[in-house]
Design a protein around this motif. Structure first.
Motif, PDB file in Angstrom:
ATOM      1  N   ASP A 344       0.819  -1.203   0.000  1.00  0.00           N
ATOM      2  CA  ASP A 344       0.000   0.000   0.000  1.00  0.00           C
ATOM      3  C   ASP A 344       0.859   1.262   0.000  1.00  0.00           C
ATOM      4  O   ASP A 344       0.375   2.335  -0.373  1.00  0.00           O
ATOM      5  N   TYR A 362      -5.853  -4.772  -3.673  1.00  0.00           N
ATOM      6  CA  TYR A 362      -5.371  -3.613  -4.431  1.00  0.00           C
ATOM      7  C   TYR A 362      -4.756  -2.645  -3.427  1.00  0.00           C
ATOM      8  O   TYR A 362      -5.121  -2.615  -2.250  1.00  0.00           O
ATOM      9  N   ALA A 364      -3.217   1.455  -2.519  1.00  0.00           N
ATOM     10  CA  ALA A 364      -3.696   2.830  -2.693  1.00  0.00           C
ATOM     11  C   ALA A 364      -3.253   3.402  -4.031  1.00  0.00           C
ATOM     12  O   ALA A 364      -3.980   4.190  -4.650  1.00  0.00           O
ATOM     13  N   TYR A 366      -3.014   1.842  -6.840  1.00  0.00           N
ATOM     14  CA  TYR A 366      -3.908   1.331  -7.892  1.00  0.00           C
ATOM     15  C   TYR A 366      -5.190   2.154  -7.927  1.00  0.00           C
ATOM     16  O   TYR A 366      -5.673   2.550  -8.996  1.00  0.00           O
ATOM     17  N   LYS A 367      -5.737   2.418  -6.762  1.00  0.00           N
ATOM     18  CA  LYS A 367      -6.965   3.214  -6.691  1.00  0.00           C
ATOM     19  C   LYS A 367      -6.710   4.624  -7.203  1.00  0.00           C
ATOM     20  O   LYS A 367      -7.527   5.197  -7.943  1.00  0.00           O
ATOM     21  N   SER A 368      -5.557   5.211  -6.830  1.00  0.00           N
ATOM     22  CA  SER A 368      -5.240   6.556  -7.269  1.00  0.00           C
ATOM     23  C   SER A 368      -4.946   6.595  -8.765  1.00  0.00           C
ATOM     24  O   SER A 368      -5.271   7.575  -9.433  1.00  0.00           O
ATOM     25  N   TRP A 370      -6.215   4.768 -11.277  1.00  0.00           N
ATOM     26  CA  TRP A 370      -7.384   4.664 -12.144  1.00  0.00           C
ATOM     27  C   TRP A 370      -8.561   5.504 -11.650  1.00  0.00           C
ATOM     28  O   TRP A 370      -9.531   5.676 -12.390  1.00  0.00           O
ATOM     29  N   ILE A 372     -10.813   4.752  -9.406  1.00  0.00           N
ATOM     30  CA  ILE A 372     -11.998   3.908  -9.233  1.00  0.00           C
ATOM     31  C   ILE A 372     -12.471   4.043  -7.795  1.00  0.00           C
ATOM     32  O   ILE A 372     -11.668   4.094  -6.856  1.00  0.00           O
ATOM     33  N   SER A 373     -13.765   4.060  -7.600  1.00  0.00           N
ATOM     34  CA  SER A 373     -14.326   4.215  -6.260  1.00  0.00           C
ATOM     35  C   SER A 373     -14.003   2.998  -5.407  1.00  0.00           C
ATOM     36  O   SER A 373     -13.920   1.858  -5.905  1.00  0.00           O
ATOM     37  N   ALA A 374     -13.846   3.238  -4.099  1.00  0.00           N
ATOM     38  CA  ALA A 374     -13.524   2.149  -3.178  1.00  0.00           C
ATOM     39  C   ALA A 374     -14.674   1.154  -3.083  1.00  0.00           C
ATOM     40  O   ALA A 374     -14.446  -0.050  -2.891  1.00  0.00           O
ATOM     41  N   LEU A 377     -14.300  -1.336  -5.899  1.00  0.00           N
ATOM     42  CA  LEU A 377     -13.157  -2.230  -5.705  1.00  0.00           C
ATOM     43  C   LEU A 377     -13.408  -3.206  -4.568  1.00  0.00           C
ATOM     44  O   LEU A 377     -12.994  -4.369  -4.642  1.00  0.00           O
ATOM     45  N   ASP A 378     -14.068  -2.767  -3.504  1.00  0.00           N
ATOM     46  CA  ASP A 378     -14.326  -3.647  -2.374  1.00  0.00           C
ATOM     47  C   ASP A 378     -15.395  -4.687  -2.676  1.00  0.00           C
ATOM     48  O   ASP A 378     -15.556  -5.635  -1.905  1.00  0.00           O
TER      49      ASP A 378
END
Length: 829
Positions: A344, A362, A364, A366-368, A370, A372-374, A377-378
């Motif tokens: 992370d 995933y 942080a 990866y989330k930043s 693209w 994509i909302s958490a 992804l969750d």
């Protein structure tokens, strides 16, 4: 047949005894004749005139006659006896035939085969060879491996060998390959080894089959019991009343009991009461009990997996110690969490998909990356769903056939090796994507944003080109040699300095080749040895070096070799011909200046000493005239005498200042440290200048504490410093103005200050006022010599290890403060 052979043997024995008897008689006759002959040798007959030879012949003839009669009698007796025996033998043969018929009848009743061995002769067979199987020949019957079970063949062959060698009998039950059993009986008879193979009937075969199966089951049971007893996990069996009927050694060790009886008597149990009750309830309901519980094993608390199931006679259970497994699981869970936390923190985007292509992890980044909302992804979306979502948001590379491109990306799930892809996104970013297959299935994606790297590479290439062009514009020759001693980089100045062609340098020649070419312009220089050592020596031993090369055309070259961090060596060649000429001129000028300075110092000393002697006389005579010891003076004479005395003293002080300044510049002035009373030093300096203060109409103010005390310094020089500071303040002040002198202790320093109310010091004069170059007073007029005095003040203060500070603004007066350490630390030598 056997009885017949015995009788024949008895007959032969009697014939042998008869022949032995005859031989004995013959021998007796011979011995008798010989005895007679011996007797006649000494008998009276020989003395009566009988011939001894006739006597011996007579004895032999008599013996032969007796033997003949005895032999004839024996033969007649034996013939009659043989006739009787022949009749008996015929009767015996008939009986044997009758017995043989009965034996054959007996052998025919049961299926059996008798094999006998006599010594090394071939075996003899009697009976039915089909006992070994239908259609079996006698020879095949002896090939036991063709019809007897393999496990019994070894037993039978070992028993036959013991029978033949040692006469050890045996009885075995053999299993046929095609089913059924055969009894094998081995014994010795009349010196022969006999084997009887007898077929066992159906009823007994069934019994033997069941017995064999029971033995196999018992063997298997013993093996299972032995295996269970060797297990490191506790195993137990209970009867229908839930009483322990068997446990392995691990169970007894776990409950700390020596025997099963002791465990039952002491009611030692591995599981606690609640676990046993739950197990009994499950088994009563016909279910198996499986649970992970805590138990005390050999006095230690452990975690065990318990399985207890119903058996036809009760129940059986096993407990597997999983304490270490649980610890490993906890460690793995903590490591996984730490691994996740570490990932992370990485700037590289990481996404892990399981074997069903669903997102399992995933970070942080990866989330930043693209955006994509958490919540999405969750929810553990599939890889394909994420790609579709990114395509909708126009975050993926533009593709003419997205379906084919997506299928190619997802094909990495079936790959064996990692796959690398480059994605050029619509927002002008470039991603390096690595799809790495996981051992348990699934993929791990690594998304590395290399946009900055590409930009840095572009900037680096541009920088390299700029540096190359910059090197080419330098007047110094530059050459870089690698660890292998070959030229990596050079500029135009290097090629022109040593007449090297650019084509030759482009081939990256070795340092030896370059030096060989350079020696054409500087063949005698020994610096090439140092240059080659700087380039070709080991990286650990290389040091920077500087050398000078004289070319044949009278050009001087300075070479500097500097090792670089990557193991290479940088050589710079500078043309120092002009600088050397300039340095030579500067050296000559400096020598001339030093000689001039020495002459000036000598002149100052000589003039000062030469002037001070007559000036001392003038001061002395003036003081004598002023005292009127040689006669009275009128008023005008007294006035002139006073002017002469003051001017002489001022001139003497100026000469002393010149001498002191010369001594300070030469470094020959020495301090004499002593305990200086600050108030006394100030009063002494004031007495020396109080006439000028009164003449100028100035006020003198003191700000000196009573407890100011003393400090270590050169008292004479402290008074000289105060005198010059006061003298400068007097020269800068106008009538009716005040001069304030103060002293204080602060931060382990002594601060002596003199303040005036004059016009102050202008900025142009302030920069040079302590250098001895400004001879005017603070305000630029009136009194002269201030610059020399303040230069002496500065040097004396610094000689004490202190410093001087001037606070002034034009038109507002000035405050000059000298700071001294409480203990003298200057040059006192």
């Amino acid at each position: 047949m056997f009885a017949h052979r015995q009788k024949q043997q008895k007959k032969d024995s009697r014939l042998s005894r008869t022949l032995s008897l005859a031989a004995s008689l013959l021998g007796s006759t011979f011995l008798a004749g010989n005895a007679v002959a011996q007797t006649t040798r000494i008998s009276p007959l020989s003395m009566a005139g009988l011939d001894p030879a006739n006597i011996v012949s007579f004895a032999i003839a008599a013996g032969l006659t007796v033997f003949s009669v005895a032999a004839a009698s024996a033969l007649v007796f034996e013939r009659r006896k043989g006739q009787r025996q022949q009749a008996a033998l015929l009767a015996e043969i008939a009986a044997l035939k009758e017995a043989e018929d009965r034996i054959q009848l007996i052998l025919g009743v049961e299926k059996q085969l008798i094999v006998s061995w006599s010594g090394r002769a071939e075996p003899h067979f009697e009976g039915d060879p089909s006992v070994a199987g239908a259609g079996t020949s006698v020879k095949r019957a002896l090939a036991f491996g063709s019809w007897v079970a393999a496990t019994d063949v070894a037993k039978l062959e070992a028993a036959l060998e013991a029978l033949k060698q040692r006469g050890t009998g045996f009885r075995l039950i053999l299993r046929r390959l095609n089913g059924g059993f055969v009894e094998a009986l081995g014994a010795t008879c009349a010196g022969q080894a006999v084997l009887r193979l007898k077929d066992i009937g159906d009823e007994r075969s069934d019994f033997l089959r069941v017995q064999s199966e029971l033995n196999d089951i018992q063997c298997d049971l013993d093996a299972v019991i032995g295996l269970l007893d060797s297990l490191a996990h506790p195993v137990w069996f209970r009867d229908a009343k839930d009483v322990l009927i068997w446990t392995n050694k691990a169970f007894l060790d776990a409950v700390e009991a020596d025997t099963l009886v002791e465990a039952r008597e002491r009611s030692l149990e591995l599981l606690d009461r609640m676990a046993r009750e739950e197990s009994a309830r499950r088994r009563t309901a016909g279910e198996a009990y499986e649970a992970r519980v805590a138990a005390v094993v050999a006095g230690k608390r452990r975690i065990v997996d318990v399985v207890e199931r119903l058996t036809p006679g009760g129940s059986a259970g096993i407990a597997i110690d999983v304490t270490d497994l649980e610890a490993m699981r906890s460690d793995l869970r903590r490591q996984t969490e730490a691994h996740g936390q570490t990932l992370d923190q990485l700037p590289t985007a990481v996404a892990i998909f399981d074997k069903t292509q669903k997102l399992s992890f995933y970070n942080a980044a990866y989330k930043s990356l693209w955006g994509i909302s958490a919540s999405l992804l969750d929810s553990h979306p599939t890889d394909g769903e994420i790609l579709e979502n990114l395509r909708t948001d126009r975050k993926l590379p533009e593709q003419a056939d997205f379906r084919t491109w997506k299928a190619e990306v997802l094909s990495a799930y079936h790959a064996v090796e990692p796959r690398e892809m480059w994605w050029h996104l619509p927002d002008r970013r470039t991603l390096r994507v690595v799809a790495n297959p996981n051992p348990q299935g699934g993929l791990t994606y690594l998304f590395d944003d290399v946009s900055d790297r590409f930009q840095l590479e572009t900037d680096f290439n541009a920088l390299v080109r700029v540096q190359g062009e910059t090197l080419d514009t330098l007047r110094e020759g530059v050459a870089v040699f690698g660890q292998d001693g070959k030229l990596r980089l050079s500029n135009h100045a290097f090629a022109e300095m040593w007449n090297l062609s650019h084509e030759r340098l482009a081939e990256h020649p070795h340092i030896d080749v370059v030096i060989g070419k350079c020696r054409e312009l500087a063949p005698e220089s020994a610096a090439w040895v140092d240059i080659r050592a700087a380039v070709a020596s080991l990286p650990e031993t290389r040091l920077g070096t500087t050398c000078r090369i004289e070319r044949t055309d009278e050009v001087s070259i300075e070479c500097m070799a500097q090792p670089l961090p990557d193991g290479a060596t940088l050589l710079t060649f500078s043309d120092i011909t002009a600088s050397e000429k300039f340095a030579k001129a500067l050296t000559e000028r400096n020598a001339a200046l030093e000689r001039a300075s020495n002459l000036r110092d000598l002149f100052v000393y000589d003039v000062s000493y030469e002037l001070r002697s007559p000036l001392t006389n003038i001061v002395g005579f003036t003081q004598m005239l002023g005292s009127e010891t040689i006669g009275p003076l009128n008023e005008k004479q007294r006035e002139y005498s006073g002017h002469i005395e003051r001017s002489s003293e001022a001139l003497l002080a100026l000469l002393n200042d010149i001498l002191d300044l010369a001594g300070l510049d030469a470094g020959s002035l020495q301090l004499v440290p002593e305990n200086v009373d600050i108030r006394e030093a100030i009063e002494t300096a004031v007495r020396g200048i109080e006439d000028r203060i009164a003449e100028a109409g100035l006020r003198l103010e003191f700000d000196v504490p009573d407890d100011i005390g003393a400090f270590t310094a050169d008292g004479k020089r402290i008074r000289q410093i105060l005198f010059h500071m006061l003298s400068g303040a007097v020269g800068a002040s106008a009538a009716q103005q005040a001069i304030r002198i103060s002293a204080r202790r602060e931060n382990e320093q002594i601060a002596l200050s003199v303040a005036d109310e004059g016009q102050g010091v202008s900025a142009s004069i302030r920069a040079r006022i302590f250098e001895g170059q400004e001879s005017n007073s603070y305000d630029g007029g009136g009194h002269r010599g201030v610059g020399l005095q303040l230069a002496i003040v500065r040097q004396l203060v610094e000689l004490h290890g202190g410093h001087i500070q001037l606070q002034t603004t034009a038109g507002n007066g000035a405050i000059m403060t000298c700071f001294f350490p409480t203990n003298l630390t200057g040059d006192v030598s």
